[in-house]
Design a protein around this motif. Structure first.
Motif, PDB file in Angstrom:
ATOM      1  N   GLY A  22     -16.184 -17.235 -10.990  1.00  0.00           N
ATOM      2  CA  GLY A  22     -15.530 -18.226 -11.824  1.00  0.00           C
ATOM      3  C   GLY A  22     -14.448 -19.017 -11.111  1.00  0.00           C
ATOM      4  N   GLN A  23     -13.944 -20.039 -11.815  1.00  0.00           N
ATOM      5  CA  GLN A  23     -12.975 -20.967 -11.237  1.00  0.00           C
ATOM      6  C   GLN A  23     -11.521 -20.595 -11.499  1.00  0.00           C
ATOM      7  N   SER A  24     -11.310 -19.459 -12.126  1.00  0.00           N
ATOM      8  CA  SER A  24      -9.967 -19.015 -12.455  1.00  0.00           C
ATOM      9  C   SER A  24      -9.261 -18.416 -11.239  1.00  0.00           C
ATOM     10  N   PRO A  25      -7.926 -18.404 -11.230  1.00  0.00           N
ATOM     11  CA  PRO A  25      -7.198 -17.650 -10.206  1.00  0.00           C
ATOM     12  C   PRO A  25      -7.523 -16.157 -10.209  1.00  0.00           C
ATOM     13  N   GLU A  26      -8.176 -15.694 -11.277  1.00  0.00           N
ATOM     14  CA  GLU A  26      -8.573 -14.291 -11.380  1.00  0.00           C
ATOM     15  C   GLU A  26      -9.989 -14.046 -10.839  1.00  0.00           C
ATOM     16  N   ILE A  53     -20.454 -17.369  -9.873  1.00  0.00           N
ATOM     17  CA  ILE A  53     -19.871 -18.707  -9.960  1.00  0.00           C
ATOM     18  C   ILE A  53     -18.801 -18.808  -8.882  1.00  0.00           C
ATOM     19  N   THR A  54     -18.907 -19.800  -8.017  1.00  0.00           N
ATOM     20  CA  THR A  54     -17.933 -19.970  -6.946  1.00  0.00           C
ATOM     21  C   THR A  54     -16.629 -20.545  -7.498  1.00  0.00           C
ATOM     22  N   ARG A  55     -15.619 -20.547  -6.659  1.00  0.00           N
ATOM     23  CA  ARG A  55     -14.316 -21.076  -7.083  1.00  0.00           C
ATOM     24  C   ARG A  55     -14.374 -22.556  -7.430  1.00  0.00           C
ATOM     25  N   ASP A  56     -15.332 -23.279  -6.832  1.00  0.00           N
ATOM     26  CA  ASP A  56     -15.451 -24.701  -7.154  1.00  0.00           C
ATOM     27  C   ASP A  56     -16.536 -24.964  -8.202  1.00  0.00           C
ATOM     28  N   GLY A  57     -16.987 -23.906  -8.888  1.00  0.00           N
ATOM     29  CA  GLY A  57     -17.827 -24.085 -10.064  1.00  0.00           C
ATOM     30  C   GLY A  57     -19.321 -24.158  -9.841  1.00  0.00           C
ATOM     31  N   LYS A  58     -19.818 -23.748  -8.689  1.00  0.00           N
ATOM     32  CA  LYS A  58     -21.262 -23.728  -8.454  1.00  0.00           C
ATOM     33  C   LYS A  58     -21.843 -22.397  -8.941  1.00  0.00           C
ATOM     34  N   TRP A  59     -22.962 -22.496  -9.651  1.00  0.00           N
ATOM     35  CA  TRP A  59     -23.616 -21.318 -10.205  1.00  0.00           C
ATOM     36  C   TRP A  59     -24.820 -20.942  -9.337  1.00  0.00           C
ATOM     37  N   TYR A  60     -24.937 -19.637  -9.018  1.00  0.00           N
ATOM     38  CA  TYR A  60     -26.069 -19.159  -8.226  1.00  0.00           C
ATOM     39  C   TYR A  60     -26.624 -17.856  -8.799  1.00  0.00           C
ATOM     40  N   GLU A 117      -9.259 -18.590 -17.223  1.00  0.00           N
ATOM     41  CA  GLU A 117      -9.793 -19.850 -17.722  1.00  0.00           C
ATOM     42  C   GLU A 117     -11.246 -20.042 -17.294  1.00  0.00           C
ATOM     43  N   TYR A 118     -11.985 -20.767 -18.107  1.00  0.00           N
ATOM     44  CA  TYR A 118     -13.405 -21.041 -17.931  1.00  0.00           C
ATOM     45  C   TYR A 118     -14.264 -19.775 -18.011  1.00  0.00           C
ATOM     46  N   GLY A 119     -13.684 -18.685 -18.481  1.00  0.00           N
ATOM     47  CA  GLY A 119     -14.457 -17.463 -18.593  1.00  0.00           C
ATOM     48  C   GLY A 119     -14.036 -16.608 -19.761  1.00  0.00           C
ATOM     49  N   GLU A 120     -12.742 -16.681 -20.085  1.00  0.00           N
ATOM     50  CA  GLU A 120     -12.188 -15.840 -21.141  1.00  0.00           C
ATOM     51  C   GLU A 120     -11.546 -16.684 -22.236  1.00  0.00           C
ATOM     52  N   GLY A 198      -4.211 -14.359 -17.091  1.00  0.00           N
ATOM     53  CA  GLY A 198      -4.054 -12.916 -17.178  1.00  0.00           C
ATOM     54  C   GLY A 198      -3.791 -12.321 -15.811  1.00  0.00           C
ATOM     55  N   SER A 199      -3.934 -10.992 -15.724  1.00  0.00           N
ATOM     56  CA  SER A 199      -3.756 -10.242 -14.474  1.00  0.00           C
ATOM     57  C   SER A 199      -2.396 -10.499 -13.833  1.00  0.00           C
ATOM     58  N   SER A 200      -1.411 -10.889 -14.665  1.00  0.00           N
ATOM     59  CA  SER A 200      -0.027 -11.129 -14.208  1.00  0.00           C
ATOM     60  C   SER A 200       0.087 -12.262 -13.197  1.00  0.00           C
ATOM     61  N   VAL A 201      -0.912 -13.144 -13.149  1.00  0.00           N
ATOM     62  CA  VAL A 201      -0.857 -14.293 -12.241  1.00  0.00           C
ATOM     63  C   VAL A 201       0.194 -15.285 -12.748  1.00  0.00           C
ATOM     64  N   GLY A 202       1.081 -15.719 -11.871  1.00  0.00           N
ATOM     65  CA  GLY A 202       2.061 -16.745 -12.214  1.00  0.00           C
ATOM     66  C   GLY A 202       3.245 -16.271 -13.017  1.00  0.00           C
ATOM     67  N   ILE A 203       3.378 -14.967 -13.231  1.00  0.00           N
ATOM     68  CA  ILE A 203       4.470 -14.445 -14.045  1.00  0.00           C
ATOM     69  C   ILE A 203       5.723 -14.242 -13.196  1.00  0.00           C
TER      70      ILE A 203
END
Length: 363
Positions: A22-26, A53-60, A117-120, A198-203
């Motif tokens: 996925g494209q999230s920081p997580e 899903i890669t970080r830039d949104g490509k699905w494989y 984001e984009y997943g949850e 989530g996962s305490s990212v950016g806190i």
């Protein structure tokens, strides 16, 4: 497949599409979670299709070695990658896979192992709804409200669950004026959080004006809405919820990090963080937390699973809800599967139950 009687034996295995990355920081946490899930799925029950899903949104569609997923090395296995996506055309009821030829693979259930984001947050759940394929986890609205800490607070407030005092800051506001309000209403220390991560990212934890300003600017990098909460001095505890219309709660676990607060590294990289199951709190407090957890889950119109996090104040033992996680971590050290294991449901059985709950939602 031939049966012993010479006739054709019909496979009863379900086609399960497990989506990760996925494209999230997580993104990295998703790769850790999905590796544990894949290793614990019953291969006799499911034909498993892994979609990364890669970080830039490509699905494989990824057909390579699952051991390469956690490190991210799967993306370099080009011979094992074919462009693929879940079709929004409900008549397909499956996944479109492209290459020299294009094929449609029927999918019975989707298991999205996507955090953030984009997943949850309800976005990919909308795609699954269009596809008419059952999927593990909460629906569109409950995912969106659960992901956004500012909106979930309003929902939980409406059903009488105690929470910490909070202030919402939006990108573009005058942070100096916002800091005046935060100091007046919350004081120090306080916690600064991106609203939809989530996962305490950016806190960040702020003890003074400068740290508050730094934390606000840092959180702004991740989200345009920022939640600032008063500091609660207490036990950090978590409760796992499982079900649809009649959810049940596991026992309560406690986190004892050796750092000042339970940040990203403490969650996933610090082996010194201690997990206590059950939590070191009175039994009546555990039962009240279990009750609040189910109430929070139902208030969001929850389906499938959630982990609900609380504080229990050292001063008076009162309970304060922190947040809900609609697709909690499933790594080998994650609290959600550990809580159910302590409550009598092993990891593989838990996965089977989640898949069954996904199918029950559409019946």
């Amino acid at each position: 497949m031939m049966s012993q009687g010479g006739g054709m034996e019909i496979s009863m295995k379900k086609n399960l599409c497990v989506i990760f990355g996925g494209q999230s920081p997580e993104h990295d946490i998703s790769q850790k979670s999905v590796t544990s899930i894949l290793n614990n799925l019953d291969k006799d029950k499911y034909t498993i299709y892994t979609v990364g899903i890669t970080r830039d949104g490509k699905w494989y569609l990824y057909t390579g070695d699952w051991s390469l997923i956690e490190s991210g090395a799967w993306e370099n296995e080009t011979k094992c990658l074919r462009s693929a996506f879940i079709s929004p055309d409900s008549s397909h009821h499956g996944m479109v896979v492209m290459g020299d030829t294009t094929e449609i693979i029927h999918i019975d259930v989707i298991f999205p192992v996507l955090h953030g984001e984009y997943g949850e947050d309800g976005t990919v759940q909308g795609l699954f709804e269009l596809s008419h394929i059952p999927y593990v986890g909460m629906g569109v609205l409950s995912s969106a409200n659960g992901m956004d800490k500012t909106y979930s607070k309003l929902v939980f407030d409406s059903v009488g669950i105690p929470q910490a005092k909070w202030v919402v800051v939006t990108s573009g506001e005058d942070f100096e004026k916002c800091a005046d309000k935060i100091e007046s209403e919350l004081g120090y220390p306080c916690f600064v959080k991106p609203a939809r991560l989530g996962s305490s990212v950016g806190i960040g934890k702020a003890h003074n004006r400068q740290e508050l300003m730094d934390a606000l600017y840092n959180a702004e990098k991740y989200d345009r809405r920022i939640l600032v909460e008063e500091h609660i001095d207490g036990h950090e505890v978590e409760c796992a919820v499982l079900g649809n219309k009649e959810p049940r709660a596991a026992t309560v676990g406690e986190i004892r990090p050796t750092v000042e607060y339970y940040d990203f590294d403490a969650k996933y990289n610090d082996a010194s963080t201690e997990l206590l199951i059950p939590a070191d709190i009175p039994s009546e407090t555990i039962e009240k937390i279990r009750e609040y957890s189910v109430r929070a889950f139902l208030a969001l119109d929850g389906q499938g699973l959630s982990r609900v996090d609380f504080f229990v104040k050292y001063s008076d033992g009162s309970i304060v809800l922190n947040e809900i996680n609609t697709l909690p971590g499933f790594t080998n050290i994650s609290m959600y599967p550990k809580l159910w294991e302590a409550s009598g449901i092993g990891y593989s059985q838990l996965l089977d139950t989640l898949i069954t709950l996904a199918e029950e939602r559409v019946k």
